[in-house]
Design an enzyme around this catalytic site. Structure first.
Site, mmCIF file in Angstrom:
data_model
loop_
_atom_site.group_PDB
_atom_site.id
_atom_site.type_symbol
_atom_site.label_atom_id
_atom_site.label_comp_id
_atom_site.label_asym_id
_atom_site.label_seq_id
_atom_site.Cartn_x
_atom_site.Cartn_y
_atom_site.Cartn_z
ATOM 1 N N PHE A 133 0.867 -1.177 0.000
ATOM 2 C CA PHE A 133 0.000 0.000 0.000
ATOM 3 C C PHE A 133 0.909 1.234 0.000
ATOM 4 O O PHE A 133 1.862 1.293 0.770
ATOM 5 C CB PHE A 133 -0.891 -0.038 1.243
ATOM 6 N N ASP A 212 2.000 -4.957 8.802
ATOM 7 C CA ASP A 212 0.835 -4.106 8.613
ATOM 8 C C ASP A 212 -0.367 -5.035 8.445
ATOM 9 O O ASP A 212 -0.435 -5.811 7.482
ATOM 10 C CB ASP A 212 1.016 -3.208 7.382
ATOM 11 N N TYR A 237 -11.061 0.645 10.595
ATOM 12 C CA TYR A 237 -12.237 1.009 9.784
ATOM 13 C C TYR A 237 -12.508 0.027 8.653
ATOM 14 O O TYR A 237 -13.484 0.170 7.938
ATOM 15 C CB TYR A 237 -12.115 2.438 9.232
ATOM 16 N N LYS A 238 -11.621 -0.969 8.471
ATOM 17 C CA LYS A 238 -11.835 -1.954 7.408
ATOM 18 C C LYS A 238 -12.630 -3.127 7.977
ATOM 19 O O LYS A 238 -13.809 -2.991 8.272
ATOM 20 C CB LYS A 238 -10.479 -2.347 6.812
ATOM 21 N N ARG A 386 -11.804 -5.265 -7.167
ATOM 22 C CA ARG A 386 -11.522 -5.848 -5.852
ATOM 23 C C ARG A 386 -12.837 -6.106 -5.115
ATOM 24 O O ARG A 386 -13.697 -5.221 -5.053
ATOM 25 C CB ARG A 386 -10.630 -4.873 -5.080
HETATM 26 C C1 LIG Z 1 -5.732 0.867 4.263
HETATM 27 C C2 LIG Z 1 -4.251 0.768 4.482
HETATM 28 C C3 LIG Z 1 -3.548 1.804 5.113
HETATM 29 C C4 LIG Z 1 -4.245 3.092 5.459
HETATM 30 O O1 LIG Z 1 -3.464 3.953 6.227
HETATM 31 P P1 LIG Z 1 -4.150 5.270 6.833
HETATM 32 O O2 LIG Z 1 -3.085 5.898 7.616
HETATM 33 O O3 LIG Z 1 -5.329 4.811 7.629
HETATM 34 O O4 LIG Z 1 -4.620 6.097 5.686
HETATM 35 C C5 LIG Z 1 -2.193 1.618 5.364
HETATM 36 N N1 LIG Z 1 -1.565 0.467 5.002
HETATM 37 C C6 LIG Z 1 -2.226 -0.536 4.382
HETATM 38 C C7 LIG Z 1 -1.487 -1.783 4.018
HETATM 39 C C8 LIG Z 1 -3.577 -0.405 4.088
HETATM 40 O O5 LIG Z 1 -4.223 -1.383 3.453
#
Ligand SMILES: *Cc1c(COP(=O)(O)O)cnc(C)c1O
Length: 427
Positions: A133, A212, A237-238, A386
């Site tokens: 990400f 992560d 939030y996911k 997705r």
């Molecule tokens: C969704 C996601 C994030 C989001 O980071 P935010 O700081 O909440 O914007 C970070 N890393 C991964 C791997 C994600 O899937």
């Protein structure tokens, strides 16, 4: 799973026999929507509104500033962190819910680099994935750039090394690697690393590991202590259904917590925040990974979703996730086989998270057409459709209906309409 589900009636029968089916009533989903984007923003738990009302009307409205003490606001990051640690195979006292995943990754990286600087000063490489990400790469680059710019005269340089098909993990690992920072489940492909094996491999090279868990927490079984992990970060939030932008988490194995403090050493991470001391002494606990005042209204929402997840049997959630993702893959390949769809998610159960992605040359327009018909997934560059598969509120017939909608859109070329070509700011 043996795929005995070849008709919609078979799917309805599977739903009727599903031990997790009662969880669906705990979520509010709009009529006419099949929600396949709970990996990006989980739906609203029914109980969230009542909780929000209590926080805003009573705790804030009536309790006012007293609520920091009387409503447990001050302890909330740690109380939620303890609950979450239970879900992730960690111990109480190893996790706080706070800040964002990006910020928590910064804190974890900085803390791990300081440990390495003390124990093995030659280790200056952060290994992460080209396919990670983007924020994970940007934060690692930002920290390395910062360290290099302020310490330029010492001649030491930090470096981010990206692994990919040409440079796989085993080739990237070496004596110079300080930290390996990977996403347990890849946000785009749904591919999952073997956490215990990769952690052991990195440790064998003297590297620390940050996981992560953004697409893993609440999606797949995670056992941080068992895997020997060092740090973990992730979103609520996911798959944890905490609400839009709800605070993230950071987990630090007890063995590392008292080595150093992280550089965002705000007053909430102080040993005695309300001593208002003129110098910093870090808290002797996971609290040293906090920074400043937390968004309490948003933080309080996390508990509603987390409690639902904790009430579900983790083995049943994983079994249903694999059954639904198998079904989805099988139906797309059987029912939409005439169209140029290419599976990018691993078929191997041990390597699969809880979402399924297919590449299609007109992926953006196809997803826009799906959303217009109430099948909500999302689109990720390049060309990736997705679909988040969330066993607590999706059933077998939902998967059947979603694939039938996809088939109809592809067969009729409904995606090839001007309104589906215009890009929104958020995909
Ligand atoms: C969704 C996601 C994030 C989001 O980071 P935010 O700081 O909440 O914007 C970070 N890393 C991964 C791997 C994600 O899937």
């Amino acid at each position: 799973m043996t795929l005995a589900l070849s008709t919609r009636d078979d799917c309805l029968a599977a739903d009727a026999a599903d031990p997790l089916a009662p969880f669906r009533a705990k979520f509010l989903l709009p009529e006419g929507v099949i929600y396949l984007d709970g990996n990006s923003l989980g739906p609203r738990p029914v109980g969230a509104l009542e909780r929000a009302q209590a926080v805003v009307a009573d705790e804030w409205g009536t309790g006012l500033i007293r609520s920091w003490n009387t409503a447990g606001w001050f302890e909330l990051p740690g109380r939620l962190g303890d609950k979450l640690a239970g879900l992730l195979g960690g111990r109480a006292g190893e996790c706080v819910v706070t800040d964002t995943t990006s910020l928590n990754l910064f804190k974890a990286l900085a803390s791990a680099l300081r440990i390495q600087q003390a124990d093995h000063p030659g280790k200056r490489v952060i290994v992460t994935e080209r396919d990670n990400f983007p924020t994970d790469i940007y934060i690692a680059e930002g920290l390395a750039d910062f360290l290099n710019s302020v310490a330029a005269e010492t001649g030491t340089r930090y470096e981010v090394r990206l692994i990919d098909e040409e440079v796989p993990l085993d080739r990237a690992l070496g004596g110079d690697v300080a930290v390996v920072a990977l996403s347990h489940v890849n946000y785009r492909t749904g591919a999952m690393w073997d956490m215990a094996q990769v952690t052991a491999q990195a440790h064998a090279h003297g590297a620390l590991v940050i996981w992560d868990l953004a697409h893993a927490a609440g999606a797949v079984p995670v056992d941080l202590n068992d895997a020997g992990a060092d740090y973990a970060v992730g979103c609520t939030y996911k798959y944890l259904n905490g609400g839009p932008g709800s605070p993230a988490f950071i987990w630090v194995d007890a063995r590392h917590q008292d080595r150093f403090w992280q550089p965002l050493s705000g007053w909430w991470s102080h040993e005695r925040p309300f001593a208002m001391a003129d110098s910093y002494t870090p808290a002797d606990s996971i609290d040293r990974f906090l920074c400043g005042t937390q968004p309490i209204t948003s933080l309080a929402m996390v508990e509603t979703g987390l409690d639902i997840m904790l009430a579900a049997d983790a083995g049943a959630v994983r079994a249903k996730s694999l059954a639904l993702t198998d079904l989805f893959i099988d139906l797309v390949e059987r029912r939409c086989g005439a169209h140029p769809l290419e599976l990018v998610t691993p078929r191997n159960h041990a390597r699969r998270g809880s979402h399924v992605s297919f590449r299609h040359p007109e992926g953006y327009a196809v997803m826009a057409a799906l959303i217009a018909r109430g099948v909500i997934g999302d689109y990720r560059e390049p060309h990736v459709l997705r679909f988040g598969i969330t066993p607590l509120y999706l059933g077998y017939a939902d998967v059947w209906d979603a694939v039938e909608t996809l088939r109809s859109i592809l067969d009729s070329r409904a995606w090839d309409a001007p309104e589906f070509q215009v890009r929104n700011a958020v995909t």
